[in-house]
Design a protein around this motif. Structure first.
Motif, PDB file in Angstrom:
ATOM      1  N   ARG A  70       0.834  -1.200   0.000  1.00 35.15           N
ATOM      2  CA  ARG A  70       0.000   0.000   0.000  1.00 35.15           C
ATOM      3  C   ARG A  70       0.867   1.248   0.000  1.00 35.15           C
ATOM      4  O   ARG A  70       1.861   1.336   0.702  1.00 35.15           O
ATOM      5  N   ARG A  71       0.456   2.231  -0.797  1.00 32.72           N
ATOM      6  CA  ARG A  71       1.205   3.475  -0.911  1.00 32.72           C
ATOM      7  C   ARG A  71       0.290   4.660  -0.636  1.00 32.72           C
ATOM      8  O   ARG A  71      -0.927   4.572  -0.816  1.00 32.72           O
ATOM      9  N   GLY A  72       0.914   5.752  -0.196  1.00 29.95           N
ATOM     10  CA  GLY A  72       0.151   6.968   0.043  1.00 29.95           C
ATOM     11  C   GLY A  72      -0.256   7.117   1.491  1.00 29.95           C
ATOM     12  O   GLY A  72      -0.198   6.181   2.292  1.00 29.95           O
ATOM     13  N   ARG A  73      -0.715   8.315   1.803  1.00 29.39           N
ATOM     14  CA  ARG A  73      -1.158   8.624   3.146  1.00 29.39           C
ATOM     15  C   ARG A  73      -2.500   7.966   3.437  1.00 29.39           C
ATOM     16  O   ARG A  73      -3.153   7.385   2.579  1.00 29.39           O
ATOM     17  N   GLU A  74      -2.927   8.098   4.702  1.00 27.62           N
ATOM     18  CA  GLU A  74      -4.157   7.438   5.130  1.00 27.62           C
ATOM     19  C   GLU A  74      -5.391   7.955   4.391  1.00 27.62           C
ATOM     20  O   GLU A  74      -6.421   7.275   4.341  1.00 27.62           O
ATOM     21  N   GLY A  80      -8.561  -1.923   8.785  1.00 28.19           N
ATOM     22  CA  GLY A  80      -9.526  -3.006   8.894  1.00 28.19           C
ATOM     23  C   GLY A  80      -9.085  -4.394   8.515  1.00 28.19           C
ATOM     24  O   GLY A  80      -9.843  -5.349   8.710  1.00 28.19           O
ATOM     25  N   ARG A  81      -7.858  -4.542   8.003  1.00 29.38           N
ATOM     26  CA  ARG A  81      -7.399  -5.872   7.605  1.00 29.38           C
ATOM     27  C   ARG A  81      -6.303  -6.351   8.547  1.00 29.38           C
ATOM     28  O   ARG A  81      -5.739  -5.564   9.305  1.00 29.38           O
ATOM     29  N   ILE A  82      -5.991  -7.608   8.481  1.00 29.15           N
ATOM     30  CA  ILE A  82      -4.894  -8.142   9.280  1.00 29.15           C
ATOM     31  C   ILE A  82      -3.620  -7.388   8.911  1.00 29.15           C
ATOM     32  O   ILE A  82      -3.292  -7.231   7.735  1.00 29.15           O
ATOM     33  N   GLY A  83      -2.950  -6.875   9.926  1.00 34.95           N
ATOM     34  CA  GLY A  83      -1.757  -6.073   9.689  1.00 34.95           C
ATOM     35  C   GLY A  83      -2.030  -4.587   9.605  1.00 34.95           C
ATOM     36  O   GLY A  83      -1.089  -3.792   9.496  1.00 34.95           O
TER      37      GLY A  83
END
Length: 650
Positions: free
Chosen positions: A84-88, A139-142
């Protein structure tokens, strides 16, 4: 000829589809949508053309290359958080792109853009979870659990932009089978379940979802969304969110919305919240809340807004300062704050009809929104300083810049909220030109345009507007169809337009010729086809003096022409000169020539001995010379330079 609109209570809006970003269920004025108003050229038409031809594709390319759109693909494939890339909040930029594309498709059907739009919606929809949740950061594992960081997580903020994209799509292409509205409603239903009266008693640290839920309720008829928007507004200001170093004021959790006296804290957040609060007040009939918001707008405009219409004087927290805290060289004036200010003022304008709201919208459009994008639509200002002390560095066209870099426009930012925000604003700008009520048509912003609508009593009205505004102050409105009964054409007279006049032509003769004051000029008659109403706005450059309580610019003046703020840029000075080394000759008025505005300046005398404090003010040491100013929205287009709006006087 009156200069005010009649005062009346908010009226229920007639049952019709309005292709516009804001469509209140009841309002003083009814917005005219993209199917009723078409900007056909001029200053704004040129920028809309660039937006459609270059900016949208530029944004999409960066969403791909930065990985923000591929985040949705990874979510659909179940591989997040790896890669995943980018800010929240990067999801929101994808949604703003979709909103901009939806409005642009509504303006001009484009088969290629339609295919691209659907492809992006498919990728977004594939990432939505079974219960409607949609976010690539939580919301996902990790990853952090859902809704576990309401202060900074931006989950609800992102969904707000999703809802606004769906509203734009439904209004421009009702019943489209791309499923964007279905995706948005599933997410909105989840929000209502999770954050309803019996749910999590909190809200998002970055307001935005409030206005989005209100508009989603308007487009779907589902009152639960409007109720949730009202609940989010009511919850703010009770110290619900965790405190931070800048205080809860940063995210408007220090004072209840209806008890505030001015906008404060993070400027974008404050304006988004205020816009949503107006929606809530209008839909619920809460006149006390609406009155409070009008008072907040008045104080904010009068004490916390730059001459450009920009808002936000703090860099560290992108926030409003206190009253009169408006330093030029530290002006943050974020592009997104300007757009959010337009959103707030437009809603107040629809609810009350006061021309002052349209005046600030015009000032902000010309001097913040138009300033951000480059001429080719592929680079942008994030912040909009009013005094650039050091020449900037030409950015790498392939690089991603820090968000607050204001030295030169950059192609993309690590926090890239501004480019897609500009794109969606320009694509929907036709809907901010004019409104209607049961008496006639009101024109708020001046551009070459075609206006066709049906008044509330069923009469068809058709006009076209010819103007070179703001290069020229003449606005000609020609009536295309005759009317058996009288109706009123109302034209906004900007607050700066002292000496404005209105002429009415019929059968080649002048039937009215009247001087008008700032506010509204009304022409009421049974118009004949070919009748012309001509508004003349004085466009001579004028010297503007700041309120003496603004410490940072005391002893300085600015130059304006029409709605445009002008600036002194070092590329127009003699080689080696800097804007900080000259003073304005206050005895010489600005003049126009060769298509530019010219002023007299002189070099300052350097301080002797290297000590910057002496017995009296520094005096100019040479005869004044003539120099041309540049419209502020055009500064920074000729390479690195220094620049200032407020100039010290000799």
């Amino acid at each position: 000829m009156s200069t005010t609109l009649p005062t009346r209570p908010l009226d229920p809006a007639p049952a019709r589809t309005v292709v516009a970003p804001v469509v209140p269920s009841r309002s003083r004025l009814r917005p005219l949508g993209l199917d009723e108003v078409r900007i056909t050229g001029g200053f704004w038409g040129e920028r809309q053309t660039v937006n459609a031809a270059h900016t949208l594709s530029h944004i999409l390319g960066r969403l791909e290359s930065e990985g923000w759109l591929p985040n949705f693909d990874r979510a659909a494939a179940g591989t997040l958080p790896a890669g995943r890339r980018g800010r929240e909040f990067s999801d929101s930029e994808v949604y703003k792109y979709l909103e901009a594309a939806a409005w642009e498709i509504g303006r001009h059907a484009d088969a290629d853009l339609e295919r691209t739009f659907r492809a992006v919606v498919d990728r977004v929809g594939a990432a939505q979870e079974a219960d409607g949740y949609l976010n690539t950061e939580f919301g996902r594992i990790g990853q952090q659990p859902r809704w576990s960081d309401l202060e900074w997580g931006h989950e609800l903020y992102c969904l707000g932009h999703l809802f606004q994209a769906a509203v734009a799509r439904e209004r421009t292409r009702p019943g489209a089978d791309d499923r964007l509205l279905v995706i948005a409603r599933r997410a909105a239903d989840l929000v209502c379940d999770v954050f309803g009266a019996e749910g999590i008693p909190s809200f998002c640290g970055h307001p935005e979802i409030e206005a989005a839920l209100a508009e989603l309720a308007r487009v779907t008829g589902d009152e639960r969304y409007a109720a949730q928007a009202a609940l989010f507004v009511a919850r703010r200001g009770h110290a619900t969110l965790a405190d931070i170093e800048w205080g809860r004021r940063y995210f408007q959790d220090d004072v209840p919305v209806r008890d505030a006296t001015a906008l404060s804290g993070h400027a974008v957040r404050a304006n988004y919240l205020a816009a949503g609060a107006v929606d809530v007040a209008v839909e619920s009939g809460d006149d006390d809340l609406l009155a409070s918001l009008r008072a907040q707008w008045t104080r904010t405009r009068g004490r916390r807004t730059y001459i450009t219409g920009g808002q936000g004087s703090h860099h560290q927290d992108e926030a409003f300062g206190d009253d009169w805290e408006l330093p030029s060289d530290r002006a943050y004036s974020e592009t997104c704050a300007g757009i959010a200010s337009v959103m707030f003022a437009w809603r107040l304008l629809l609810s009350g009809g006061d021309a002052a709201y349209a005046d600030l919208i015009e000032r902000t459009l010309f001097n913040v929104v138009a300033t951000s994008p480059s001429a080719d639509g592929r680079s942008f200002f994030y912040a909009n300083t009013l005094h650039q002390r050091v020449p900037g560095v030409v950015p790498d066209p392939d690089a991603t810049s820090p968000r607050a870099s204001s030295s030169l426009r950059a192609p993309w930012f690590e926090v890239s909220c501004c480019p897609p925000n500009v794109a969606r604003t320009l694509a929907s700008l036709d809907a901010y030109v004019a409104t209607a009520d049961d008496r006639g048509i009101q024109i708020h912003q001046y551009a070459p345009a075609e206006i066709r609508t049906t008044l509330d009593d069923g009469r068809d009205v058709s006009l076209h507007v010819d103007t070179a505004y703001p290069s020229d102050g003449t606005v000609r409105i020609t009536v295309d169809h005759a009317s058996d009964e009288a109706w009123t054409l109302s034209l906004r007279v900007p607050e700066w337009a002292r000496g404005a006049g209105v002429r009415v032509w019929s059968d080649g003769s002048v039937t009215e010729d009247t001087a008008v004051d700032a506010g509204w000029a009304h022409v009421t008659r049974a118009f004949r086809a070919g009748d012309v109403v001509e508004l003349d706005l004085p466009m001579a450059p004028r010297v503007v003096v700041p309120d003496p309580r603004i410490d940072a610019i005391r002893g300085c003046v600015a130059i304006e022409r029409g709605p445009e703020v002008l600036a002194l840029e070092s590329v127009d000075l003699n080689s080696g000169d800097d804007v900080g080394e000259v003073v304005l000759d206050a005895a010489a008025l600005p003049v126009e020539g060769d298509g530019r505005v010219w002023v007299q300046i002189a070099d300052r005398t350097p301080t002797a001995g290297g000590w910057p404090f002496g017995d009296g003010p520094a005096a100019p040491d040479a005869e004044p010379s003539r120099v041309a100013l540049v419209p502020y929205h055009d500064w920074g287009n000729r390479g690195p330079s220094t620049m200032r709006v407020w100039m010290p006087t000799a």
